[in-house]
Design a protein around this motif. Structure first.
Motif, short mmCIF file in Angstrom:
data_model
loop_
_atom_site.label_atom_id
_atom_site.label_comp_id
_atom_site.label_asym_id
_atom_site.label_seq_id
_atom_site.Cartn_x
_atom_site.Cartn_y
_atom_site.Cartn_z
N ALA A 16 0.87 -1.18 0.00
CA ALA A 16 0.00 0.00 0.00
C ALA A 16 0.90 1.22 0.00
O ALA A 16 2.09 1.13 0.30
N ASP A 17 0.33 2.37 -0.33
CA ASP A 17 1.10 3.61 -0.30
C ASP A 17 1.24 4.05 1.16
O ASP A 17 0.36 4.72 1.71
N HIS A 18 2.32 3.62 1.78
CA HIS A 18 2.51 3.87 3.21
C HIS A 18 2.50 5.35 3.56
O HIS A 18 1.95 5.73 4.58
N SER A 19 3.08 6.18 2.72
CA SER A 19 3.16 7.61 3.05
C SER A 19 1.77 8.24 3.12
O SER A 19 1.50 9.07 4.00
N VAL A 43 -1.93 -2.63 7.64
CA VAL A 43 -3.08 -2.16 6.86
C VAL A 43 -3.59 -3.28 5.94
O VAL A 43 -2.81 -3.91 5.23
N ILE A 44 -4.91 -3.50 5.98
CA ILE A 44 -5.52 -4.52 5.12
C ILE A 44 -6.58 -3.93 4.19
O ILE A 44 -6.94 -4.54 3.20
N VAL A 56 -9.08 3.66 7.19
CA VAL A 56 -8.02 2.66 7.14
C VAL A 56 -8.36 1.57 8.15
O VAL A 56 -8.75 1.86 9.28
N ILE A 57 -8.22 0.33 7.71
CA ILE A 57 -8.46 -0.80 8.60
C ILE A 57 -7.15 -1.58 8.71
O ILE A 57 -6.51 -1.88 7.71
N THR A 58 -6.77 -1.87 9.94
CA THR A 58 -5.56 -2.66 10.17
C THR A 58 -5.94 -3.97 10.85
O THR A 58 -6.98 -4.06 11.50
N TYR A 71 -6.22 -8.75 15.30
CA TYR A 71 -6.69 -7.62 16.12
C TYR A 71 -6.93 -6.47 15.17
O TYR A 71 -6.00 -5.88 14.63
N GLY A 72 -8.19 -6.19 14.90
CA GLY A 72 -8.55 -5.20 13.91
C GLY A 72 -8.84 -3.84 14.51
O GLY A 72 -9.43 -3.74 15.59
#
Length: 152
Positions: A16-19, A43-44, A56-58, A71-72
């Motif tokens: 993903a575009d981390h920045s 990040v998913i 954003v969902i992690t 663990y979301g």
């Protein structure tokens, strides 16, 4: 996947575009720069509105009793809350993890979610909005936030 004007992009196992994700968290005062840099690898799912990140969902994986759990954390910008995005994102995550379990990619698993939005927490507790999604309450986290579990 599209939901109204929102575009949900599955980035599980992909770059993903981390920045841009870090900028979303920091500019919305959701995470410090150091915490955002640690969490960006989890990040998913990224939610876009007009090409801007609005959610954003992690999911960080861990094992307990020989079961894999995720663990979301679901983060939706304040301006876009109340649009049912949380429920769309929750279902999206469950479908992805269910598919991976059914395909044999992952074994027994579950999703643990901490609710940090006070309004959503109130709805979850008082109106039982997460039970139709087959989630059960686990209690409060150390941060005094509602924690819910969905087991596959």
């Amino acid at each position: 996947m599209q939901y109204n004007q929102y575009r949900l992009v599955d980035v599980y196992g992909r770059e993903a575009d981390h920045s841009k994700v870090i900028n979303y968290w920091v500019s919305n005062n959701l995470l410090s720069m150091s915490e955002a840099q640690k969490r960006v690898s989890e990040v998913i799912l990224i939610i876009f509105y007009a090409e801007c990140i609005v959610g954003v969902i992690t999911a960080a994986s861990f094992f307990k009793d020989r079961k894999k759990y995720f663990y979301g954390r679901i983060s939706i910008a304040k301006k876009h809350r109340g649009t049912r995005l949380f429920f769309i994102a929750w279902k999206f995550i469950l479908e992805k993890l269910s598919h991976r379990k059914n395909s044999g990619e992952i074994n027994q698993c579950g999703l643990v979610v901490e609710l940090s939005n006070p309004k959503l927490t109130s709805l979850a507790v008082k109106k039982r909005v997460l039970q139709p999604l087959k989630a059960v309450p686990l209690g409060l986290s150390k941060n005094r936030m509602q924690v819910w579990l969905y087991e596959f």
